[in-house]
Scaffold this motif. Sequence first.
Motif, mmCIF file in Angstrom:
data_model
loop_
_atom_site.group_PDB
_atom_site.id
_atom_site.type_symbol
_atom_site.label_atom_id
_atom_site.label_comp_id
_atom_site.label_asym_id
_atom_site.label_seq_id
_atom_site.Cartn_x
_atom_site.Cartn_y
_atom_site.Cartn_z
ATOM 1 N N GLY A 1 0.811 -1.211 0.000
ATOM 2 C CA GLY A 1 0.000 0.000 0.000
ATOM 3 C C GLY A 1 0.840 1.254 0.000
ATOM 4 O O GLY A 1 2.050 1.208 0.225
ATOM 5 N N HIS B 1 -6.239 1.655 7.030
ATOM 6 C CA HIS B 1 -4.904 1.054 6.882
ATOM 7 C C HIS B 1 -4.622 0.120 8.054
ATOM 8 O O HIS B 1 -4.121 -0.997 7.863
ATOM 9 C CB HIS B 1 -3.825 2.145 6.852
ATOM 10 C CG HIS B 1 -3.867 3.029 5.659
ATOM 11 N ND1 HIS B 1 -3.695 4.385 5.752
ATOM 12 C CD2 HIS B 1 -4.062 2.768 4.343
ATOM 13 C CE1 HIS B 1 -3.769 4.924 4.552
ATOM 14 N NE2 HIS B 1 -4.007 3.952 3.677
ATOM 15 N N TYR C 1 -6.613 -3.129 7.803
ATOM 16 C CA TYR C 1 -6.065 -3.942 6.706
ATOM 17 C C TYR C 1 -4.802 -4.669 7.172
ATOM 18 O O TYR C 1 -4.646 -5.879 6.972
ATOM 19 C CB TYR C 1 -5.787 -3.017 5.517
ATOM 20 C CG TYR C 1 -4.885 -3.568 4.442
ATOM 21 C CD1 TYR C 1 -5.194 -4.722 3.735
ATOM 22 C CD2 TYR C 1 -3.706 -2.897 4.100
ATOM 23 C CE1 TYR C 1 -4.375 -5.207 2.728
ATOM 24 C CE2 TYR C 1 -2.881 -3.371 3.100
ATOM 25 C CZ TYR C 1 -3.215 -4.527 2.420
ATOM 26 O OH TYR C 1 -2.392 -4.997 1.427
#
Length: 151
Positions: free
Chosen positions: A11, A20, A23
């Motif tokens: 990412g 984020h 994830y």
Amino acid sequence: MSNGKRILATGVFDLFHVGHLRYLQYARQQGGHLTVAVTPDALCLARKGKQPIIHESQRLEMIQGLGWVDGVRYLPTSLELTQEAADWIGAWHIDQVVVGGDWEGSARWQRLGLALAERGIGVCFAQHTQGISSTEIVARIRQTAPAVLAP
């Protein structure tokens, strides 16, 4: 799940936010070793036509600062370059790639998923966190900046 799988998450991680974090937490749960590839500034500019707000070295340092990430590297090539990406992912001895749920069904991941499967590397998709993205944060700042920055 703490197995011996070597997991890769990738990412930009610009303006690090809860999406984020979730994830990467999901990616961590998928195996015993988590490597995160941070997209460098030049690749962002080439791919998206814009520079990240946070410099690549700082984004890399933030990801390294998460105590449960085992290794952090810069993404060597765009994931759009299917064979090149599959080659370096294989060279990193990755068993499974975790991808953000917003990419599920995309042409990129259909191609790359097949190329990785040929190498015995799996792909799974984390649930997308609705309502949050770096792009949305920037838009919100632009919309509210006059009120926020007013004396």
